[in-house]
Design a protein around this motif. Sequence first.
Motif, PDB file in Angstrom:
ATOM      1  N   LYS A   1      47.778  58.145  16.884  1.00  0.00           N
ATOM      2  CA  LYS A   1      47.837  57.842  18.318  1.00  0.00           C
ATOM      3  C   LYS A   1      48.494  56.484  18.595  1.00  0.00           C
ATOM      4  CE  LYS A   1      45.387  61.557  19.306  1.00  0.00           C
ATOM      5  NZ  LYS A   1      45.063  62.063  17.959  1.00  0.00           N
ATOM      6  N   HIS A   2      48.720  55.699  17.541  1.00  0.00           N
ATOM      7  CA  HIS A   2      49.273  54.361  17.717  1.00  0.00           C
ATOM      8  C   HIS A   2      50.421  54.129  16.731  1.00  0.00           C
ATOM      9  CE1 HIS A   2      45.816  53.470  20.241  1.00  0.00           C
ATOM     10  NE2 HIS A   2      45.026  53.945  19.272  1.00  0.00           N
ATOM     11  N   MET A   3      51.285  53.182  17.068  1.00  0.00           N
ATOM     12  CA  MET A   3      52.401  52.841  16.195  1.00  0.00           C
ATOM     13  C   MET A   3      51.901  52.313  14.856  1.00  0.00           C
ATOM     14  SD  MET A   3      55.223  50.956  18.627  1.00  0.00           S
ATOM     15  CE  MET A   3      56.265  50.589  17.181  1.00  0.00           C
ATOM     16  N   ILE A   4      52.688  52.539  13.814  1.00  0.00           N
ATOM     17  CA  ILE A   4      52.384  52.000  12.492  1.00  0.00           C
ATOM     18  C   ILE A   4      53.172  50.704  12.262  1.00  0.00           C
ATOM     19  CG2 ILE A   4      52.557  52.445  10.007  1.00  0.00           C
ATOM     20  CD1 ILE A   4      51.986  55.374  10.642  1.00  0.00           C
ATOM     21  N   ARG A   5      54.425  50.682  12.693  1.00  0.00           N
ATOM     22  CA  ARG A   5      55.189  49.440  12.642  1.00  0.00           C
ATOM     23  C   ARG A   5      54.652  48.453  13.669  1.00  0.00           C
ATOM     24  NH1 ARG A   5      58.313  53.478  11.098  1.00  0.00           N
ATOM     25  NH2 ARG A   5      60.004  53.163   9.594  1.00  0.00           N
ATOM     26  N   ASP A   6      54.853  47.160  13.385  1.00  0.00           N
ATOM     27  CA  ASP A   6      54.423  46.112  14.304  1.00  0.00           C
ATOM     28  C   ASP A   6      55.521  45.873  15.335  1.00  0.00           C
ATOM     29  OD1 ASP A   6      53.634  43.838  15.631  1.00  0.00           O
ATOM     30  OD2 ASP A   6      53.160  42.690  13.814  1.00  0.00           O
ATOM     31  N   LYS A   7      55.296  46.292  16.565  1.00  0.00           N
ATOM     32  CA  LYS A   7      56.335  46.179  17.588  1.00  0.00           C
ATOM     33  C   LYS A   7      56.535  44.748  18.081  1.00  0.00           C
ATOM     34  CE  LYS A   7      53.322  47.430  21.498  1.00  0.00           C
ATOM     35  NZ  LYS A   7      53.132  48.402  22.603  1.00  0.00           N
ATOM     36  N   PHE A   8      55.680  43.836  17.634  1.00  0.00           N
ATOM     37  CA  PHE A   8      55.794  42.456  18.093  1.00  0.00           C
ATOM     38  C   PHE A   8      56.598  41.565  17.125  1.00  0.00           C
ATOM     39  CE2 PHE A   8      51.844  44.011  20.074  1.00  0.00           C
ATOM     40  CZ  PHE A   8      52.217  43.879  21.402  1.00  0.00           C
ATOM     41  N   LEU A   9      57.005  42.114  15.985  1.00  0.00           N
ATOM     42  CA  LEU A   9      57.812  41.328  15.047  1.00  0.00           C
ATOM     43  C   LEU A   9      59.177  41.037  15.674  1.00  0.00           C
ATOM     44  CD1 LEU A   9      56.994  43.084  11.661  1.00  0.00           C
ATOM     45  CD2 LEU A   9      56.326  40.778  12.362  1.00  0.00           C
ATOM     46  N   PRO A  10      59.698  39.823  15.489  1.00  0.00           N
ATOM     47  CA  PRO A  10      60.977  39.462  16.114  1.00  0.00           C
ATOM     48  C   PRO A  10      62.164  40.130  15.427  1.00  0.00           C
ATOM     49  CG  PRO A  10      60.227  37.683  14.704  1.00  0.00           C
ATOM     50  CD  PRO A  10      59.106  38.695  14.740  1.00  0.00           C
ATOM     51  N   THR A  11      63.271  40.169  16.126  1.00  0.00           N
ATOM     52  CA  THR A  11      64.495  40.766  15.579  1.00  0.00           C
ATOM     53  C   THR A  11      64.893  40.115  14.270  1.00  0.00           C
ATOM     54  OG1 THR A  11      65.262  41.297  17.805  1.00  0.00           O
ATOM     55  CG2 THR A  11      66.924  41.263  16.076  1.00  0.00           C
ATOM     56  N   ASP A  12      64.713  38.793  14.177  1.00  0.00           N
ATOM     57  CA  ASP A  12      65.091  38.081  12.950  1.00  0.00           C
ATOM     58  C   ASP A  12      64.359  38.632  11.731  1.00  0.00           C
ATOM     59  OD1 ASP A  12      66.799  36.514  14.382  1.00  0.00           O
ATOM     60  OD2 ASP A  12      65.556  34.702  14.331  1.00  0.00           O
ATOM     61  N   HIS A  13      63.124  39.070  11.928  1.00  0.00           N
ATOM     62  CA  HIS A  13      62.367  39.646  10.811  1.00  0.00           C
ATOM     63  C   HIS A  13      63.070  40.890  10.286  1.00  0.00           C
ATOM     64  CE1 HIS A  13      59.027  41.355   8.484  1.00  0.00           C
ATOM     65  NE2 HIS A  13      59.317  42.501   9.084  1.00  0.00           N
ATOM     66  N   TRP A  14      63.482  41.760  11.201  1.00  0.00           N
ATOM     67  CA  TRP A  14      64.111  43.015  10.784  1.00  0.00           C
ATOM     68  C   TRP A  14      65.504  42.766  10.213  1.00  0.00           C
ATOM     69  CZ3 TRP A  14      60.575  46.221   9.966  1.00  0.00           C
ATOM     70  CH2 TRP A  14      59.468  46.347  10.811  1.00  0.00           C
ATOM     71  N   THR A  15      66.218  41.760  10.731  1.00  0.00           N
ATOM     72  CA  THR A  15      67.524  41.419  10.165  1.00  0.00           C
ATOM     73  C   THR A  15      67.362  40.948   8.721  1.00  0.00           C
ATOM     74  OG1 THR A  15      68.395  40.795  12.334  1.00  0.00           O
ATOM     75  CG2 THR A  15      69.577  39.969  10.406  1.00  0.00           C
ATOM     76  N   SER A  16      66.382  40.103   8.483  1.00  0.00           N
ATOM     77  CA  SER A  16      66.153  39.580   7.135  1.00  0.00           C
ATOM     78  C   SER A  16      65.714  40.678   6.170  1.00  0.00           C
ATOM     79  CB  SER A  16      65.089  38.480   7.185  1.00  0.00           C
ATOM     80  OG  SER A  16      64.783  38.009   5.899  1.00  0.00           O
ATOM     81  N   SER A  17      64.747  41.486   6.581  1.00  0.00           N
ATOM     82  CA  SER A  17      64.269  42.551   5.687  1.00  0.00           C
ATOM     83  C   SER A  17      65.340  43.617   5.502  1.00  0.00           C
ATOM     84  CB  SER A  17      62.976  43.172   6.227  1.00  0.00           C
ATOM     85  OG  SER A  17      63.177  43.745   7.507  1.00  0.00           O
ATOM     86  N   GLY A  18      66.132  43.857   6.544  1.00  0.00           N
ATOM     87  CA  GLY A  18      67.219  44.827   6.425  1.00  0.00           C
ATOM     88  C   GLY A  18      68.296  44.359   5.479  1.00  0.00           C
ATOM     89  N   GLN A  19      68.650  43.085   5.558  1.00  0.00           N
ATOM     90  CA  GLN A  19      69.666  42.547   4.646  1.00  0.00           C
ATOM     91  C   GLN A  19      69.195  42.630   3.199  1.00  0.00           C
ATOM     92  OE1 GLN A  19      72.926  40.990   5.759  1.00  0.00           O
ATOM     93  NE2 GLN A  19      73.092  41.890   3.706  1.00  0.00           N
ATOM     94  N   LYS A  20      67.928  42.332   2.971  1.00  0.00           N
ATOM     95  CA  LYS A  20      67.366  42.396   1.614  1.00  0.00           C
ATOM     96  C   LYS A  20      67.432  43.816   1.070  1.00  0.00           C
ATOM     97  CE  LYS A  20      63.141  41.219  -0.969  1.00  0.00           C
ATOM     98  NZ  LYS A  20      62.835  42.557  -1.514  1.00  0.00           N
ATOM     99  N   TYR A  21      67.000  44.781   1.878  1.00  0.00           N
ATOM    100  CA  TYR A  21      67.005  46.163   1.399  1.00  0.00           C
ATOM    101  C   TYR A  21      68.430  46.696   1.241  1.00  0.00           C
ATOM    102  CZ  TYR A  21      66.105  51.088   0.838  1.00  0.00           C
ATOM    103  OH  TYR A  21      66.107  52.367   0.348  1.00  0.00           O
ATOM    104  N   PHE A  22      69.322  46.311   2.140  1.00  0.00           N
ATOM    105  CA  PHE A  22      70.727  46.703   2.029  1.00  0.00           C
ATOM    106  C   PHE A  22      71.309  46.189   0.709  1.00  0.00           C
ATOM    107  CE2 PHE A  22      75.274  46.242   2.718  1.00  0.00           C
ATOM    108  CZ  PHE A  22      75.623  47.398   3.402  1.00  0.00           C
ATOM    109  N   ASN A  23      71.046  44.920   0.391  1.00  0.00           N
ATOM    110  CA  ASN A  23      71.564  44.332  -0.849  1.00  0.00           C
ATOM    111  C   ASN A  23      70.989  45.029  -2.074  1.00  0.00           C
ATOM    112  OD1 ASN A  23      73.009  42.517   0.700  1.00  0.00           O
ATOM    113  ND2 ASN A  23      71.588  40.817   0.396  1.00  0.00           N
TER     114      ASN A  23
END
Length: 241
Positions: A113-135
């Motif tokens: 009934k509720h989100m699993i991802r944290d919708k309050f994390l800033p964009t910078d968090h996702w950019t950093s984690s995305g770059q790490k996983y992409f690499n």
Amino acid sequence: MSHLATPALLTHLKSLYPPSSPPTSAHEYLLNPYIFAAPVVFASFNYPDAIPAVFSTALHDIKTLGATEDEQKRLVRKIRDALFKCGILIGYPKAINGLVALYNATPENLRDKHMIRDKFLPTDHWTSSGQKYFNETYGETAHQTQTLLEAIYPDFGFFCITHAYGYAYSFSELISGLENSYIMLVSNIAMDVPRQIEWHLNGSLRNGGTPEQVKAVREIAVQVGKAAGAVWRNEIPQLQQ
């Protein structure tokens, strides 16, 4: 039971991923990527009606192995998150159809009934984690690939790192980095795009898969595609190991 996701097909798919011996616990069973790879490929070919059969079979199997309610929820969540993630590649209309089919087949007590991802994390968090996983996924080819994505459309390059590889793929509480690679691999096999298939055959190795496991996931996608009546215009690349 779907006329595509037959008991014979699902039994065969379960047997492809090593080890070939039957699992002795629900935890072991949930490590077999057929549980989300088959739904992703069925969704890719717009056969969402086959997804409930995959889910129901897996749910029955893990209940037989003594699955707790948390383990049953984990099964639902893995399939659901795989369908969410694959939408980036196969198109969200197909992913939505798959998610609706899964939702309708899911018992009320296993629905979130509720989100699993944290919708309050800033964009910078996702950019950093995305770059790490992409690499991690592209290894020594990461810079070349990212340069291409940014060159063909800078906005798209940003989307890939921050939203696709960040918000969608790098979230690994349900699906590991290796399983993400499997999702991208089977989606691209269904989409008949050899260049990207090669990227994610190798990406699956970089994210921890053995050659035997990666070849098995490729075969799962091929077998599900054949069941869905797929005709590939291009030869499906093989893992060169």
